[in-house]
Design a protein around this motif. Structure first.
Motif, PDB file in Angstrom:
ATOM      1  N   PRO A 248     -18.715  17.925  17.082  1.00 39.36           N
ATOM      2  CA  PRO A 248     -18.610  17.372  18.200  1.00 39.36           C
ATOM      3  C   PRO A 248     -17.386  16.841  18.648  1.00 39.36           C
ATOM      4  O   PRO A 248     -16.576  16.447  17.923  1.00 39.36           O
ATOM      5  N   SER A 249     -16.765  17.489  19.977  1.00 34.31           N
ATOM      6  CA  SER A 249     -15.687  17.280  20.379  1.00 34.31           C
ATOM      7  C   SER A 249     -15.308  16.358  21.559  1.00 34.31           C
ATOM      8  O   SER A 249     -14.077  15.693  21.720  1.00 34.31           O
ATOM      9  N   HIS A 250     -16.397  15.888  22.269  1.00 26.54           N
ATOM     10  CA  HIS A 250     -16.143  14.958  23.226  1.00 26.54           C
ATOM     11  C   HIS A 250     -16.684  13.595  22.585  1.00 26.54           C
ATOM     12  O   HIS A 250     -17.395  13.605  22.081  1.00 26.54           O
ATOM     13  N   PRO A 251     -15.551  12.605  23.024  1.00 29.85           N
ATOM     14  CA  PRO A 251     -15.920  11.080  22.506  1.00 29.85           C
ATOM     15  C   PRO A 251     -17.443  10.773  22.687  1.00 29.85           C
ATOM     16  O   PRO A 251     -18.053  10.052  22.166  1.00 29.85           O
ATOM     17  N   TYR A 252     -18.130  11.258  23.885  1.00 32.86           N
ATOM     18  CA  TYR A 252     -19.337  10.718  24.274  1.00 32.86           C
ATOM     19  C   TYR A 252     -20.463  11.352  23.179  1.00 32.86           C
ATOM     20  O   TYR A 252     -21.279  10.887  22.596  1.00 32.86           O
ATOM     21  N   THR A 253     -20.079  12.856  23.187  1.00 32.47           N
ATOM     22  CA  THR A 253     -21.090  13.306  22.076  1.00 32.47           C
ATOM     23  C   THR A 253     -21.022  12.650  20.744  1.00 32.47           C
ATOM     24  O   THR A 253     -21.945  12.442  19.841  1.00 32.47           O
ATOM     25  N   GLY A 255     -20.197   9.900  20.108  1.00 33.37           N
ATOM     26  CA  GLY A 255     -20.938   8.458  19.906  1.00 33.37           C
ATOM     27  C   GLY A 255     -22.427   8.544  19.907  1.00 33.37           C
ATOM     28  O   GLY A 255     -22.945   7.876  19.089  1.00 33.37           O
ATOM     29  N   LEU A 256     -22.841   9.741  20.702  1.00 32.73           N
ATOM     30  CA  LEU A 256     -24.406   9.908  20.641  1.00 32.73           C
ATOM     31  C   LEU A 256     -24.784  10.175  19.268  1.00 32.73           C
ATOM     32  O   LEU A 256     -25.732   9.633  18.561  1.00 32.73           O
ATOM     33  N   LEU A 257     -23.947  11.113  18.424  1.00 31.04           N
ATOM     34  CA  LEU A 257     -24.280  11.509  17.003  1.00 31.04           C
ATOM     35  C   LEU A 257     -24.245  10.204  15.962  1.00 31.04           C
ATOM     36  O   LEU A 257     -25.012  10.087  15.320  1.00 31.04           O
ATOM     37  N   ARG A 258     -23.109   9.381  16.329  1.00 37.84           N
ATOM     38  CA  ARG A 258     -23.001   8.261  15.365  1.00 37.84           C
ATOM     39  C   ARG A 258     -24.167   7.340  15.557  1.00 37.84           C
ATOM     40  O   ARG A 258     -24.481   6.561  14.766  1.00 37.84           O
ATOM     41  N   SER A 259     -24.713   7.265  16.621  1.00 36.24           N
ATOM     42  CA  SER A 259     -25.896   6.074  16.948  1.00 36.24           C
ATOM     43  C   SER A 259     -27.371   6.507  16.409  1.00 36.24           C
ATOM     44  O   SER A 259     -28.199   5.801  16.273  1.00 36.24           O
ATOM     45  N   ILE A 260     -27.317   7.913  15.993  1.00 35.86           N
ATOM     46  CA  ILE A 260     -28.590   8.338  15.153  1.00 35.86           C
ATOM     47  C   ILE A 260     -28.836   7.569  14.051  1.00 35.86           C
ATOM     48  O   ILE A 260     -28.090   7.618  13.029  1.00 35.86           O
ATOM     49  N   PRO A 261     -29.835   7.027  13.603  1.00 32.82           N
ATOM     50  CA  PRO A 261     -30.427   6.355  12.545  1.00 32.82           C
ATOM     51  C   PRO A 261     -30.450   7.339  11.433  1.00 32.82           C
ATOM     52  O   PRO A 261     -30.930   8.501  11.470  1.00 32.82           O
TER      53      PRO A 261
END
Length: 336
Positions: A248-253, A255-261
């Protein structure tokens, strides 16, 4: 190479309200080949559903309108077609599954009447043949006793069964393009899995191209071939699904991936993306994600970052990638 089944170029869809005009979809581009599945992900209000409605020609006007760009389907620009031609395409060559079947199905007509309408309109058959086709469709999507179900009303069915009816309606005329807008919303996890398995089987059987709109990255991981991440009406990253999860290369992407339980992080506090989505009437200058980005720098506020190649078929809109280049034989490397 053959022309893609669907090509969206620089799409811009705006809405006029009492508070002013805003772009719900702003300069969005992507392509979809026959039999390919693209997942469109992002927070509520990112422009996912409006992108689908724009493709289907269903943006309510007023208050909305398509203000620019091009949508080519099977070689024709849909924005240049008269409404009667679009009606022939909708439900025929292209179809959509809406996210809430209870409000999408008409409560005062039986399921059968609602299935017959599309079949008769697009296939030009009589009601007896339409009924036989409807029974076949309900059986195909896993509804038991399909002949009896045709005479029932939507409120007599469970949420999962209503969603199967919506899928049967969408597939009635064997479309080449299916748009699925949050097709598992409000269903319990067991039914969600069943609906996704059904969609996967039908997509492979009929070789449909599918646009899967969702906020659930798990759905994308198991169903899509490629992904487009949207934020504030713009595409911020596009990539093949495996590539996006690996790099994942965009900071938003990110962040989305890090928020997955994760099951192996039991008891750990979930990570979130700080801040909130800006108002569409007061978008910040430069990168729209900058105020929430842990990597933001002053230059981020100067101009909208363009899509920059990470590796072939993988692009992201972040100035941190400005020093990167494509190399068709090796992995992407910083330019010295």
């Amino acid at each position: 190479m053959s022309e893609p089944l669907l090509s969206v170029r620089n799409l811009k869809t705006v809405f006029k309200t009492e508070d002013g005009q805003f772009a719900a979809v702003d300069d969005v581009s992507f392509e979809l080949n026959e039999g390919e599945v693209i997942g469109i992900v992002g927070e509520s209000g990112s422009g996912k559903s409006v992108t689908a409605l724009s493709i289907m020609g269903l943006v309510p006007n007023p208050p909305g309108r398509i203000a620019g760009g091009e949508i080519r389907f099977e070689g024709r620009n849909l924005l240049e077609l008269p409404e009667r031609e679009m009606r022939r395409l909708r439900g025929g060559r292209m179809a959509m599954i809406f996210q809430e079947p209870m409000t999408s199905l008409n409560p005062v007509f039986t399921v059968g009447d609602q299935l017959f309408e599309g079949i008769i309109e697009h296939e030009g058959v009589g009601k007896r043949a339409a009924r036989d086709r409807a029974v076949e469709l309900l059986d195909k999507v896993g509804i038991a006793a399909p002949a009896e179900r045709l005479d029932q009303y939507p409120h007599q069915m469970s949420g999962g069964m209503r969603q199967r009816v919506m899928i049967a309606m969408a597939l009635a005329c064997n479309p080449k393009l299916l748009l699925a807008d949050e097709p598992t919303t409000a269903l319990d996890v067991t039914i969600q899995a069943q609906i996704l398995d059904l969609l996967r089987e039908l997509q492979e059987e009929f070789r449909m191209a599918v646009i899967m709109i969702t906020h659930n990255l798990g759905v994308v991981a198991e169903f899509a071939h490629k992904v487009m991440v949207m934020y504030c009406g713009r595409a911020v990253e596009t990539a093949p699904v495996g590539e996006l999860f690996e790099r994942p290369s965009h900071p938003y992407t990110q962040g989305l991936l890090r928020s997955i339980p994760h099951l192996d992080h039991e008891g750990a506090r979930l990570r979130t993306i700080k801040g909130t989505v800006p108002s569409p009437f007061a978008l910040p200058p430069g990168c729209r994600f900058a105020a929430r980005c842990e990597h933001a720098r002053p230059a981020c506020a100067e101009a909208e970052p363009p899509m920059i190649g990470v590796v072939p078929d993988h692009e992201a809109a972040c100035i941190r990638l400005t020093g990167y280049r494509h190399d068709l034989t090796r992995a992407t490397e910083p330019v010295a």
